[in-house]
Design a protein around this motif. Structure first.
Motif, PDB file in Angstrom:
ATOM      1  N   PHE A 189     -16.891  -3.999  90.899  1.00  0.00           N
ATOM      2  CA  PHE A 189     -16.031  -3.033  90.780  1.00  0.00           C
ATOM      3  C   PHE A 189     -16.292  -2.333  92.354  1.00  0.00           C
ATOM      4  CE2 PHE A 189     -15.835   1.749  89.992  1.00  0.00           C
ATOM      5  CZ  PHE A 189     -14.629   1.729  89.558  1.00  0.00           C
ATOM      6  N   THR A 190     -15.113  -1.968  92.799  1.00  0.00           N
ATOM      7  CA  THR A 190     -15.120  -1.513  94.135  1.00  0.00           C
ATOM      8  C   THR A 190     -14.254   0.018  93.755  1.00  0.00           C
ATOM      9  OG1 THR A 190     -13.579  -3.414  94.682  1.00  0.00           O
ATOM     10  CG2 THR A 190     -15.583  -2.802  96.188  1.00  0.00           C
ATOM     11  N   PRO A 191     -15.132   1.079  93.784  1.00  0.00           N
ATOM     12  CA  PRO A 191     -14.175   2.363  93.595  1.00  0.00           C
ATOM     13  C   PRO A 191     -13.613   2.603  94.811  1.00  0.00           C
ATOM     14  CG  PRO A 191     -16.723   2.478  93.719  1.00  0.00           C
ATOM     15  CD  PRO A 191     -16.300   0.948  93.519  1.00  0.00           C
ATOM     16  N   SER A 192     -12.566   3.459  94.715  1.00  0.00           N
ATOM     17  CA  SER A 192     -12.013   4.024  95.886  1.00  0.00           C
ATOM     18  C   SER A 192     -13.038   5.438  95.947  1.00  0.00           C
ATOM     19  CB  SER A 192     -10.773   4.499  95.582  1.00  0.00           C
ATOM     20  OG  SER A 192     -10.531   5.422  94.647  1.00  0.00           O
ATOM     21  N   SER A 193     -12.656   6.036  97.295  1.00  0.00           N
ATOM     22  CA  SER A 193     -13.065   7.171  97.704  1.00  0.00           C
ATOM     23  C   SER A 193     -12.735   8.367  96.575  1.00  0.00           C
ATOM     24  CB  SER A 193     -12.985   7.512  99.065  1.00  0.00           C
ATOM     25  OG  SER A 193     -11.638   7.865  99.281  1.00  0.00           O
ATOM     26  N   HIS A 194     -11.565   8.158  96.061  1.00  0.00           N
ATOM     27  CA  HIS A 194     -11.262   9.392  95.038  1.00  0.00           C
ATOM     28  C   HIS A 194     -12.050   8.880  93.677  1.00  0.00           C
ATOM     29  CE1 HIS A 194      -7.061  10.209  96.960  1.00  0.00           C
ATOM     30  NE2 HIS A 194      -8.169  10.202  97.954  1.00  0.00           N
ATOM     31  N   ASP A 195     -12.321   7.639  93.439  1.00  0.00           N
ATOM     32  CA  ASP A 195     -13.055   7.371  92.197  1.00  0.00           C
ATOM     33  C   ASP A 195     -14.407   7.876  92.325  1.00  0.00           C
ATOM     34  OD1 ASP A 195     -10.878   5.938  91.057  1.00  0.00           O
ATOM     35  OD2 ASP A 195     -11.675   3.928  91.878  1.00  0.00           O
ATOM     36  N   ARG A 231      -9.949  16.665 100.385  1.00  0.00           N
ATOM     37  CA  ARG A 231     -10.934  17.239 101.625  1.00  0.00           C
ATOM     38  C   ARG A 231     -11.048  15.988 102.515  1.00  0.00           C
ATOM     39  NH1 ARG A 231     -15.312  21.110 102.411  1.00  0.00           N
ATOM     40  NH2 ARG A 231     -15.522  20.650 104.823  1.00  0.00           N
ATOM     41  N   ASP A 232     -10.875  16.334 103.655  1.00  0.00           N
ATOM     42  CA  ASP A 232     -11.160  15.149 104.852  1.00  0.00           C
ATOM     43  C   ASP A 232     -12.558  15.214 105.347  1.00  0.00           C
ATOM     44  OD1 ASP A 232     -10.987  12.963 106.644  1.00  0.00           O
ATOM     45  OD2 ASP A 232      -9.731  14.584 108.061  1.00  0.00           O
ATOM     46  N   TYR A 233     -13.347  14.226 104.931  1.00  0.00           N
ATOM     47  CA  TYR A 233     -14.812  14.527 105.671  1.00  0.00           C
ATOM     48  C   TYR A 233     -14.806  13.670 106.884  1.00  0.00           C
ATOM     49  CZ  TYR A 233     -16.191  16.692 101.625  1.00  0.00           C
ATOM     50  OH  TYR A 233     -16.293  17.921 100.477  1.00  0.00           O
ATOM     51  N   SER A 234     -13.954  13.645 107.784  1.00  0.00           N
ATOM     52  CA  SER A 234     -14.012  12.888 109.124  1.00  0.00           C
ATOM     53  C   SER A 234     -15.118  13.249 109.899  1.00  0.00           C
ATOM     54  CB  SER A 234     -12.737  12.855 109.758  1.00  0.00           C
ATOM     55  OG  SER A 234     -12.537  14.084 110.305  1.00  0.00           O
ATOM     56  N   VAL A 235     -15.519  12.307 110.662  1.00  0.00           N
ATOM     57  CA  VAL A 235     -16.728  12.552 111.677  1.00  0.00           C
ATOM     58  C   VAL A 235     -16.383  13.417 112.737  1.00  0.00           C
ATOM     59  CG1 VAL A 235     -17.770  11.557 113.488  1.00  0.00           C
ATOM     60  CG2 VAL A 235     -17.358  10.047 111.364  1.00  0.00           C
ATOM     61  N   GLU A 236     -14.998  13.633 112.908  1.00  0.00           N
ATOM     62  CA  GLU A 236     -14.471  14.858 113.659  1.00  0.00           C
ATOM     63  C   GLU A 236     -14.674  16.071 113.362  1.00  0.00           C
ATOM     64  OE1 GLU A 236     -13.148  10.838 114.711  1.00  0.00           O
ATOM     65  OE2 GLU A 236     -12.431  12.174 112.733  1.00  0.00           O
ATOM     66  N   GLY A 237     -14.645  16.132 111.965  1.00  0.00           N
ATOM     67  CA  GLY A 237     -14.669  17.498 111.355  1.00  0.00           C
ATOM     68  C   GLY A 237     -16.008  18.149 111.511  1.00  0.00           C
ATOM     69  N   PHE A 247     -20.036  13.182  99.031  1.00  0.00           N
ATOM     70  CA  PHE A 247     -19.887  12.115  98.085  1.00  0.00           C
ATOM     71  C   PHE A 247     -20.330  10.680  98.750  1.00  0.00           C
ATOM     72  CE2 PHE A 247     -16.946  15.578  97.355  1.00  0.00           C
ATOM     73  CZ  PHE A 247     -16.898  15.851  96.080  1.00  0.00           C
ATOM     74  N   LEU A 248     -20.344  10.505  99.776  1.00  0.00           N
ATOM     75  CA  LEU A 248     -20.907   9.508 100.548  1.00  0.00           C
ATOM     76  C   LEU A 248     -22.398   9.430 100.515  1.00  0.00           C
ATOM     77  CD1 LEU A 248     -20.553   6.665 101.961  1.00  0.00           C
ATOM     78  CD2 LEU A 248     -20.528   8.156 104.049  1.00  0.00           C
ATOM     79  N   HIS A 249     -23.178  10.622 100.695  1.00  0.00           N
ATOM     80  CA  HIS A 249     -24.312  10.766 100.510  1.00  0.00           C
ATOM     81  C   HIS A 249     -24.785  10.503  99.165  1.00  0.00           C
ATOM     82  CE1 HIS A 249     -28.364  12.275 102.383  1.00  0.00           C
ATOM     83  NE2 HIS A 249     -28.364  12.885 101.062  1.00  0.00           N
ATOM     84  N   LEU A 250     -24.457  11.340  98.195  1.00  0.00           N
ATOM     85  CA  LEU A 250     -24.723  10.924  96.902  1.00  0.00           C
ATOM     86  C   LEU A 250     -24.539   9.468  96.388  1.00  0.00           C
ATOM     87  CD1 LEU A 250     -23.438  14.352  95.260  1.00  0.00           C
ATOM     88  CD2 LEU A 250     -25.626  13.701  95.637  1.00  0.00           C
ATOM     89  N   ALA A 251     -23.443   8.933  96.850  1.00  0.00           N
ATOM     90  CA  ALA A 251     -23.213   7.518  96.348  1.00  0.00           C
ATOM     91  C   ALA A 251     -24.267   6.572  97.160  1.00  0.00           C
ATOM     92  CB  ALA A 251     -21.974   7.100  96.822  1.00  0.00           C
ATOM     93  N   MET A 252     -24.717   6.876  98.301  1.00  0.00           N
ATOM     94  CA  MET A 252     -25.792   6.050  99.039  1.00  0.00           C
ATOM     95  C   MET A 252     -27.191   6.351  98.103  1.00  0.00           C
ATOM     96  SD  MET A 252     -24.532   6.042 103.073  1.00  0.00           S
ATOM     97  CE  MET A 252     -25.804   4.752 103.373  1.00  0.00           C
TER      98      MET A 252
END
Length: 143
Positions: free
Chosen positions: A2-8, A56-62, A68-73
């Motif tokens: 299973f490879t969830p999308s960022s939205h998932d 929401r856009d969590y780009s590096v530039e922002g 969500f990435l932090h919690l997923a990791m």
């Protein structure tokens, strides 16, 4: 696999947050995720509105970390430790957590190694190198 999308992923963590606030029953994976959500109350606002989280856009530039990435990791590392895969991660984690006197900080150190392994894999087009990942964690234990 299973490879969830960022939205998932965002919907999953927002739903965990919502269920907790509503005192609803959680699945075992949701309960594991909730442990990390509770350790990061600074993310409550981001978790409170699933539609806003998806937009929401969590780009590096922002300049803002992606909660969500932090919690997923955190969740991924917890799962790796629970099944000791790649082999040796559980022992490396336990040693690092003891050295730092903080399982949470040990996760953050491992997170750096996980991010590096994923980055190298994507950059080279090769599978993730679990042995190099464990060695990177062990180096942090020794430093």
């Amino acid at each position: 696999m299973f490879t969830p999308s960022s939205h998932d992923v965002r919907r999953f963590f927002c739903e965990v947050f919502r269920k907790d606030r509503a005192h609803e029953i959680l699945t075992p994976l949701e309960a594991m995720a909730l442990d990390w959500v509770r350790q990061h109350p600074e993310y409550d606002d981001a978790l409170a509105d699933a539609e806003a989280a998806i937009a929401r856009d969590y780009s590096v530039e922002g300049g803002q970390a992606n909660p969500f990435l932090h919690l997923a990791m955190h969740l991924s590392i917890s799962e790796q430790i629970s099944i000791d895969s790649p082999r040796g991660i559980r022992a490396a984690f336990e040693t690092l957590a003891q050295k730092l006197d903080s399982p949470h900080e040990a996760h953050h150190e491992i997170m750096e190694c996980l991010g590096e392994m994923i980055w190298k894999s994507q950059r080279t087009g090769t599978p993730p190198d679990g042995e190099a990942y464990i060695e990177a964690i062990r180096r942090r234990v020794g430093s």
